[in-house]
Design a protein around this motif. Structure first.
Motif, PDB file in Angstrom:
ATOM      1  N   ARG A 143       7.708   2.020  -2.576  1.00  0.00           N
ATOM      2  CA  ARG A 143       7.897   1.374  -3.886  1.00  0.00           C
ATOM      3  C   ARG A 143       7.827  -0.145  -3.754  1.00  0.00           C
ATOM      4  O   ARG A 143       7.234  -0.816  -4.597  1.00  0.00           O
ATOM      5  CB  ARG A 143       9.232   1.775  -4.510  1.00  0.00           C
ATOM      6  CG  ARG A 143       9.255   3.163  -5.097  1.00  0.00           C
ATOM      7  CD  ARG A 143      10.659   3.482  -5.631  1.00  0.00           C
ATOM      8  NE  ARG A 143      10.828   4.868  -5.900  1.00  0.00           N
ATOM      9  CZ  ARG A 143      10.556   5.467  -7.067  1.00  0.00           C
ATOM     10  NH1 ARG A 143      10.112   4.765  -8.066  1.00  0.00           N
ATOM     11  NH2 ARG A 143      10.747   6.758  -7.209  1.00  0.00           N
ATOM     12  N   ARG A 144       8.440  -0.696  -2.700  1.00  0.00           N
ATOM     13  CA  ARG A 144       8.365  -2.146  -2.480  1.00  0.00           C
ATOM     14  C   ARG A 144       6.923  -2.600  -2.271  1.00  0.00           C
ATOM     15  O   ARG A 144       6.615  -3.770  -2.457  1.00  0.00           O
ATOM     16  CB  ARG A 144       9.206  -2.554  -1.254  1.00  0.00           C
ATOM     17  CG  ARG A 144      10.690  -2.576  -1.502  1.00  0.00           C
ATOM     18  CD  ARG A 144      11.462  -3.277  -0.385  1.00  0.00           C
ATOM     19  NE  ARG A 144      11.145  -2.825   0.947  1.00  0.00           N
ATOM     20  CZ  ARG A 144      11.770  -1.840   1.605  1.00  0.00           C
ATOM     21  NH1 ARG A 144      12.770  -1.197   1.013  1.00  0.00           N
ATOM     22  NH2 ARG A 144      11.421  -1.523   2.829  1.00  0.00           N
ATOM     23  N   ASN A 145       6.070  -1.671  -1.908  1.00  0.00           N
ATOM     24  CA  ASN A 145       4.664  -1.984  -1.672  1.00  0.00           C
ATOM     25  C   ASN A 145       3.762  -1.540  -2.816  1.00  0.00           C
ATOM     26  O   ASN A 145       2.558  -1.403  -2.640  1.00  0.00           O
ATOM     27  CB  ASN A 145       4.217  -1.358  -0.344  1.00  0.00           C
ATOM     28  CG  ASN A 145       4.702  -2.185   0.818  1.00  0.00           C
ATOM     29  OD1 ASN A 145       4.108  -3.200   1.143  1.00  0.00           O
ATOM     30  ND2 ASN A 145       5.814  -1.784   1.426  1.00  0.00           N
ATOM     31  N   GLY A 146       4.358  -1.331  -3.984  1.00  0.00           N
ATOM     32  CA  GLY A 146       3.580  -1.072  -5.187  1.00  0.00           C
ATOM     33  C   GLY A 146       3.259   0.380  -5.475  1.00  0.00           C
ATOM     34  O   GLY A 146       2.560   0.673  -6.442  1.00  0.00           O
ATOM     35  N   PHE A 147       3.733   1.309  -4.669  1.00  0.00           N
ATOM     36  CA  PHE A 147       3.472   2.730  -4.903  1.00  0.00           C
ATOM     37  C   PHE A 147       4.510   3.292  -5.868  1.00  0.00           C
ATOM     38  O   PHE A 147       5.679   2.914  -5.816  1.00  0.00           O
ATOM     39  CB  PHE A 147       3.529   3.517  -3.582  1.00  0.00           C
ATOM     40  CG  PHE A 147       2.366   3.261  -2.675  1.00  0.00           C
ATOM     41  CD1 PHE A 147       1.222   4.042  -2.745  1.00  0.00           C
ATOM     42  CD2 PHE A 147       2.417   2.243  -1.737  1.00  0.00           C
ATOM     43  CE1 PHE A 147       0.152   3.810  -1.902  1.00  0.00           C
ATOM     44  CE2 PHE A 147       1.349   2.007  -0.881  1.00  0.00           C
ATOM     45  CZ  PHE A 147       0.213   2.792  -0.962  1.00  0.00           C
ATOM     46  N   THR A 148       4.061   4.202  -6.724  1.00  0.00           N
ATOM     47  CA  THR A 148       4.974   4.891  -7.643  1.00  0.00           C
ATOM     48  C   THR A 148       4.644   6.389  -7.639  1.00  0.00           C
ATOM     49  O   THR A 148       3.481   6.773  -7.469  1.00  0.00           O
ATOM     50  CB  THR A 148       4.850   4.358  -9.080  1.00  0.00           C
ATOM     51  OG1 THR A 148       3.500   4.515  -9.521  1.00  0.00           O
ATOM     52  CG2 THR A 148       5.249   2.894  -9.168  1.00  0.00           C
ATOM     53  N   PRO A 149       5.661   7.223  -7.846  1.00  0.00           N
ATOM     54  CA  PRO A 149       5.387   8.665  -7.932  1.00  0.00           C
ATOM     55  C   PRO A 149       4.500   8.942  -9.143  1.00  0.00           C
ATOM     56  O   PRO A 149       4.673   8.333 -10.199  1.00  0.00           O
ATOM     57  CB  PRO A 149       6.778   9.280  -8.135  1.00  0.00           C
ATOM     58  CG  PRO A 149       7.742   8.249  -7.656  1.00  0.00           C
ATOM     59  CD  PRO A 149       7.089   6.921  -7.937  1.00  0.00           C
ATOM     60  N   GLU A 150       3.524   9.856  -8.983  1.00  0.00           N
ATOM     61  CA  GLU A 150       2.653  10.145 -10.117  1.00  0.00           C
ATOM     62  C   GLU A 150       2.802  11.568 -10.627  1.00  0.00           C
ATOM     63  O   GLU A 150       2.107  11.955 -11.546  1.00  0.00           O
ATOM     64  CB  GLU A 150       1.194   9.797  -9.812  1.00  0.00           C
ATOM     65  CG  GLU A 150       0.547  10.493  -8.637  1.00  0.00           C
ATOM     66  CD  GLU A 150       0.149  11.946  -8.859  1.00  0.00           C
ATOM     67  OE1 GLU A 150      -0.739  12.238  -9.674  1.00  0.00           O
ATOM     68  OE2 GLU A 150       0.755  12.806  -8.185  1.00  0.00           O
ATOM     69  N   GLY A 151       3.728  12.340 -10.053  1.00  0.00           N
ATOM     70  CA  GLY A 151       4.045  13.653 -10.608  1.00  0.00           C
ATOM     71  C   GLY A 151       3.570  14.851  -9.803  1.00  0.00           C
ATOM     72  O   GLY A 151       4.065  15.958 -10.019  1.00  0.00           O
ATOM     73  N   SER A 152       2.626  14.686  -8.895  1.00  0.00           N
ATOM     74  CA  SER A 152       2.138  15.827  -8.111  1.00  0.00           C
ATOM     75  C   SER A 152       3.106  16.157  -6.985  1.00  0.00           C
ATOM     76  O   SER A 152       3.714  15.265  -6.399  1.00  0.00           O
ATOM     77  CB  SER A 152       0.761  15.530  -7.517  1.00  0.00           C
ATOM     78  OG  SER A 152      -0.186  15.362  -8.540  1.00  0.00           O
ATOM     79  N   ARG A 153       3.231  17.462  -6.708  1.00  0.00           N
ATOM     80  CA  ARG A 153       4.097  17.958  -5.639  1.00  0.00           C
ATOM     81  C   ARG A 153       3.381  19.075  -4.911  1.00  0.00           C
ATOM     82  O   ARG A 153       2.555  19.767  -5.496  1.00  0.00           O
ATOM     83  CB  ARG A 153       5.364  18.598  -6.222  1.00  0.00           C
ATOM     84  CG  ARG A 153       6.413  17.702  -6.670  1.00  0.00           C
ATOM     85  CD  ARG A 153       7.608  18.509  -7.234  1.00  0.00           C
ATOM     86  NE  ARG A 153       8.653  18.645  -6.239  1.00  0.00           N
ATOM     87  CZ  ARG A 153       9.043  19.787  -5.697  1.00  0.00           C
ATOM     88  NH1 ARG A 153       8.505  20.913  -6.044  1.00  0.00           N
ATOM     89  NH2 ARG A 153      10.012  19.816  -4.809  1.00  0.00           N
ATOM     90  N   HIS A 154       3.725  19.255  -3.665  1.00  0.00           N
ATOM     91  CA  HIS A 154       3.318  20.444  -2.922  1.00  0.00           C
ATOM     92  C   HIS A 154       4.298  20.631  -1.776  1.00  0.00           C
ATOM     93  O   HIS A 154       5.164  19.791  -1.543  1.00  0.00           O
ATOM     94  CB  HIS A 154       1.857  20.361  -2.449  1.00  0.00           C
ATOM     95  CG  HIS A 154       1.655  19.589  -1.195  1.00  0.00           C
ATOM     96  ND1 HIS A 154       1.525  20.179   0.035  1.00  0.00           N
ATOM     97  CD2 HIS A 154       1.582  18.251  -0.967  1.00  0.00           C
ATOM     98  CE1 HIS A 154       1.364  19.243   0.958  1.00  0.00           C
ATOM     99  NE2 HIS A 154       1.401  18.074   0.382  1.00  0.00           N
TER     100      HIS A 154
END
Length: 170
Positions: A143-154
């Motif tokens: 997250r500190r590096n600009g990534f966010t969860p987008e909803g996909s899981r496996h």
């Protein structure tokens, strides 16, 4: 490619080579045992020998255009690789064209992970990655590096570990 990490002449970052596979596999095994010991059943360790990790590392070296290790002397202390997104392998369409496949650091919290991430995905390059849902420290780092969860899981290793992963993108 050889770069120094930090101003204090920390670990050198260089291209990973096939000769590094045993040391990288040992790093991955050690980090899994440290980070995920409470997430998997004890029987998991019997089903995932060092040869499993070595095969995983070799498979990344075969496909990853960017495969780097951080070394201190003869010791591999970090491992990162990135390349074309592979999400089709798990029947979930890719979200970005580039993927961070793996990032391991022997001693988190000292900036090496940031140096490896920056080397693998320079200039905040758009990418996707999969991270264990229970690995909140890794999620905070991403997250500190600009990534966010987008909803996909496996579920990773459904037969043995059954660890849910989420996809993060930037």
């Amino acid at each position: 490619m050889t770069t120094a990490h930090g101003d204090s002449g920390g670990p050198a970052i260089r291209a990973a080579a096939i000769e590094d596979v045993p040391a990288i596999a040992a790093l991955v095994d050690r980090m899994w045992r440290t980070t995920y010991a409470d997430l998997v059943d004890d029987s998991f360790w019997a089903t995932v020998p060092m040869t499993f990790w070595a095969a995983e590392v070799r498979s990344h070296l075969c496909v990853a255009p960017t495969a780097l290790v951080a070394v201190e002397g003869d010791d591999v202390v970090g491992w990162v690789c990135s390349g074309p997104a592979r999400s089709e392998q798990i029947d979930i369409p890719r979200a970005r064209s580039r993927e961070l496949y793996t990032l391991y650091v022997g001693a988190p919290g000292h900036g090496l992970g940031q140096h490896l991430l920056d080397a693998a995905l320079p200039n905040d390059e758009p990418a996707e990655l999969w991270v264990f849902e229970a690995n909140l420290a890794a999620q905070r780092f991403y997250r500190r590096n600009g990534f966010t969860p987008e909803g996909s899981r496996h579920v990773y290793l459904p037969e043995t570990a059954a660890l849910p992963e989420i996809r993060m993108v930037r």
